[in-house]
Enzyme design. Structure first.
Site, short mmCIF file in Angstrom:
data_model
loop_
_atom_site.label_atom_id
_atom_site.label_comp_id
_atom_site.label_asym_id
_atom_site.label_seq_id
_atom_site.Cartn_x
_atom_site.Cartn_y
_atom_site.Cartn_z
NE ARG A 65 20.71 8.97 8.43
CZ ARG A 65 21.64 8.63 7.53
NH1 ARG A 65 22.73 9.38 7.39
NH2 ARG A 65 21.49 7.56 6.79
CG HIS A 69 22.21 5.73 11.80
ND1 HIS A 69 22.84 5.55 10.59
CD2 HIS A 69 20.95 6.14 11.51
CE1 HIS A 69 21.99 5.84 9.61
NE2 HIS A 69 20.84 6.21 10.14
CB VAL A 73 23.84 -0.81 15.36
CG1 VAL A 73 24.90 -1.86 15.11
CG2 VAL A 73 23.26 -0.31 14.03
CG ASN A 97 26.29 4.43 9.74
OD1 ASN A 97 25.22 5.03 9.83
ND2 ASN A 97 26.62 3.45 10.58
CG HIS A 197 13.21 11.18 7.34
ND1 HIS A 197 13.04 10.04 6.58
CD2 HIS A 197 14.34 10.94 8.08
CE1 HIS A 197 14.00 9.17 6.86
NE2 HIS A 197 14.79 9.67 7.76
C1 HEM Z 1 12.10 4.45 9.16
C2 HEM Z 1 13.22 4.08 8.62
C3 HEM Z 1 14.26 5.06 8.17
C4 HEM Z 1 14.95 5.00 7.00
C5 HEM Z 1 14.81 3.94 5.92
C6 HEM Z 1 15.83 6.13 6.96
C7 HEM Z 1 16.71 6.42 5.95
C8 HEM Z 1 17.38 7.61 5.79
C9 HEM Z 1 18.18 7.95 4.65
C10 HEM Z 1 18.44 7.06 3.46
C11 HEM Z 1 18.63 9.21 4.84
C12 HEM Z 1 19.50 10.02 3.90
C13 HEM Z 1 20.96 9.67 4.12
C14 HEM Z 1 21.85 10.15 3.00
O1 HEM Z 1 21.36 10.30 1.88
O2 HEM Z 1 23.05 10.36 3.27
C15 HEM Z 1 18.13 9.66 6.11
C16 HEM Z 1 18.37 10.89 6.66
C17 HEM Z 1 17.98 11.26 7.93
N1 HEM Z 1 17.36 10.45 8.85
FE1 HEM Z 1 16.47 8.70 8.46
N2 HEM Z 1 15.66 6.87 8.09
C18 HEM Z 1 14.73 6.25 8.88
C19 HEM Z 1 14.32 6.64 10.14
C20 HEM Z 1 14.88 7.67 10.83
C21 HEM Z 1 14.72 7.90 12.24
C22 HEM Z 1 13.94 6.98 13.18
C23 HEM Z 1 15.40 9.04 12.54
C24 HEM Z 1 15.58 9.71 13.87
C25 HEM Z 1 14.79 9.58 14.89
C26 HEM Z 1 15.97 9.53 11.31
C27 HEM Z 1 16.66 10.69 11.17
C28 HEM Z 1 17.19 11.16 9.99
C29 HEM Z 1 17.65 12.52 9.79
C30 HEM Z 1 17.54 13.65 10.79
C31 HEM Z 1 18.18 12.57 8.49
C32 HEM Z 1 18.88 13.76 7.81
C33 HEM Z 1 20.36 13.71 8.19
C34 HEM Z 1 21.22 14.82 7.63
O3 HEM Z 1 20.72 15.70 6.92
O4 HEM Z 1 22.44 14.76 7.90
N3 HEM Z 1 15.66 8.66 10.31
N4 HEM Z 1 17.39 8.66 6.67
#
Ligand code: HEM
Ligand SMILES: *[C@@H]1O[C@H](CO)[C@@H](O)[C@H](O)[C@H]1NC(C)=O
Ligand SMILES: *[C@@H]1O[C@H](CO)[C@@H](O)[C@H](O)[C@H]1NC(C)=O
Length: 321
Positions: A65, A69, A73, A97, A197
């Site tokens: 992630r 991020h 940006v 973040n 995800h």
């Molecule tokens: C398409 C739009 C996307 C949105 C709206 C989004 C949003 C989010 C949100 C809200 C979370 C949870 C954060 C939290 O509750 O603290 C999350 C987790 C995560 N996102 Fe996304 N995300 C998107 C795309 C991506 C992309 C493109 C990647 C990587 C290529 C990614 C990788 C991850 C990963 C691996 C997690 C889990 C992180 C953890 O467990 O520490 N996401 N994302």
């Protein structure tokens, strides 16, 4: 002896030059960037990532992630890693973040180890993020790809840009498509990269709206989530983004087909024809998912890198030199 070392210097410099210019490559990035400068760098990153993921499986998700991020940006320039100072508007406090992005200590460990094995700071923090993302995916059973390298590190950060440019979990499909489009990415990139995800977790505050208000959600799934993510409180309670949060599999897409996407933005991918077609194909064809994920993350990694003598190679990923 003098002749021999001159000869070696010539061979080495021509090798280095060819590594930098032999073949045309996009955006000035090349998988071979560190081959001659510090061949120990990539194995060192892999070692630290593997150890960190072994200790805590979720760390693989968190590191993946961070690369996302960073890239969304102002390009993949390590800006997400900068701590606040009077002149650094740290992105760590931006809404997507704050109390959410994690893994910074692991990046510090990687940086220390890479600088140690290279003998000097030659590997950028932005490149470390890109390689750590790949190694994390591999450590959790996903595909591998050649990471293009040669990014340099920014000397600034922008909380405002982070707030404006990151997609949010409440977005509908048109907003998501538009958000990715502004980064030069297509619907296919959106659907494939959202497959990230398949690993990791989200906090209650990011899916509350979905489990209380969305209609395109499996009833039992929503009910179960509401039991530990009530209308108020428990904001930081975690739910896995798919049923197997430590395995880079296709269950994320299978779940979208049964209306069990955790985030509103996840389920949104099943609401448009072209996105839904991709969701369907990835749900039963992990090879297609893996191939497209690898392609798209390379494309994401190409977003506006600093190259040549732009920016710097930070000695500490948290601070400008
Ligand atoms: C398409 C739009 C996307 C949105 C709206 C989004 C949003 C989010 C949100 C809200 C979370 C949870 C954060 C939290 O509750 O603290 C999350 C987790 C995560 N996102 Fe996304 N995300 C998107 C795309 C991506 C992309 C493109 C990647 C990587 C290529 C990614 C990788 C991850 C990963 C691996 C997690 C889990 C992180 C953890 O467990 O520490 N996401 N994302
Ligand atoms: C970040 O989170 C902390 C709570 O941990 C909060 O006090 C602070 O106001 C938040 N920062 C921003 C800019 O929202
Ligand atoms: C559900 O939607 C209503 C109306 O848009 C809103 O007021 C409410 O805060 C939402 N509920 C949750 C839990 O987000």
């Amino acid at each position: 002896m003098a002749f021999l070392s001159l000869f070696r210097a010539l061979v080495l410099s021509s090798l280095a030059a060819s590594a930098l210019s032999a073949r045309p490559y996009k955006h000035g990035l090349t998988p071979h960037f560190y081959d001659y400068v510090c061949p120990q760098a990539l194995p060192a990153i892999k070692r630290v990532v593997e150890a960190a993921v072994q200790q805590e499986r979720r760390m693989g998700a968190s590191l993946l992630r961070l690369h996302f991020h960073d890239c969304f940006v102002n390009g993949c320039d390590g800006s997400v890693l900068l701590d606040p100072t009077p002149t650094i508007d740290s992105e760590k406090f931006a809404a997507p973040n704050n109390n959410s992005a994690r893994g910074f200590e692991v990046i510090d460990q990687i940086k220390a180890e890479v600088d140690r094995v290279c003998g000097r700071p030659v590997v950028s923090c932005a490149d470390i993020l890109a390689v750590a993302a790949r190694d994390s995916v591999v450590a959790l059973g996903g595909p591998s790809w050649k990471v293009r390298l040669g990014r340099r590190d920014s000397t600034m950060a922008s909380r405002t840009a982070a707030n404006n440019d990151m997609p949010t979990p409440n977005m509908d499909l048109p907003s998501l498509i538009n958000n990715f489009k502004r980064q030069g990415l297509k619907v296919k990139d959106l659907v494939a990269l959202s497959g990230a995800h398949t690993i990791g977790f989200a906090q209650c505050l990011n899916f509350r709206n979905r489990i209380f208000n969305d209609s395109n959600i499996d009833k039992a799934f929503a009910k179960n989530l509401r039991s530990f993510c009530p209308r108020t409180g428990s904001n930081t309670n975690l739910a896995s983004l798919d049923p197997t949060p430590a395995r880079f599999d296709t269950l994320y897409y299978n779940n979208l087909l049964s209306q069990k996407g955790l985030l509103h933005s996840d389920q949104a991918l099943s609401t448009g024809e072209s996105a839904l077609e991709l969701v369907k194909s990835y749900s039963y064809n992990y090879e297609a998912f893996w191939k497209d994920f690898a392609k798209s993350i390379v494309r994401m990694g190409n977003i506006k890198p600093l190259i040549g003598n732009q920016g710097q190679i930070r000695s500490n990923c948290r601070r400008v030199n």
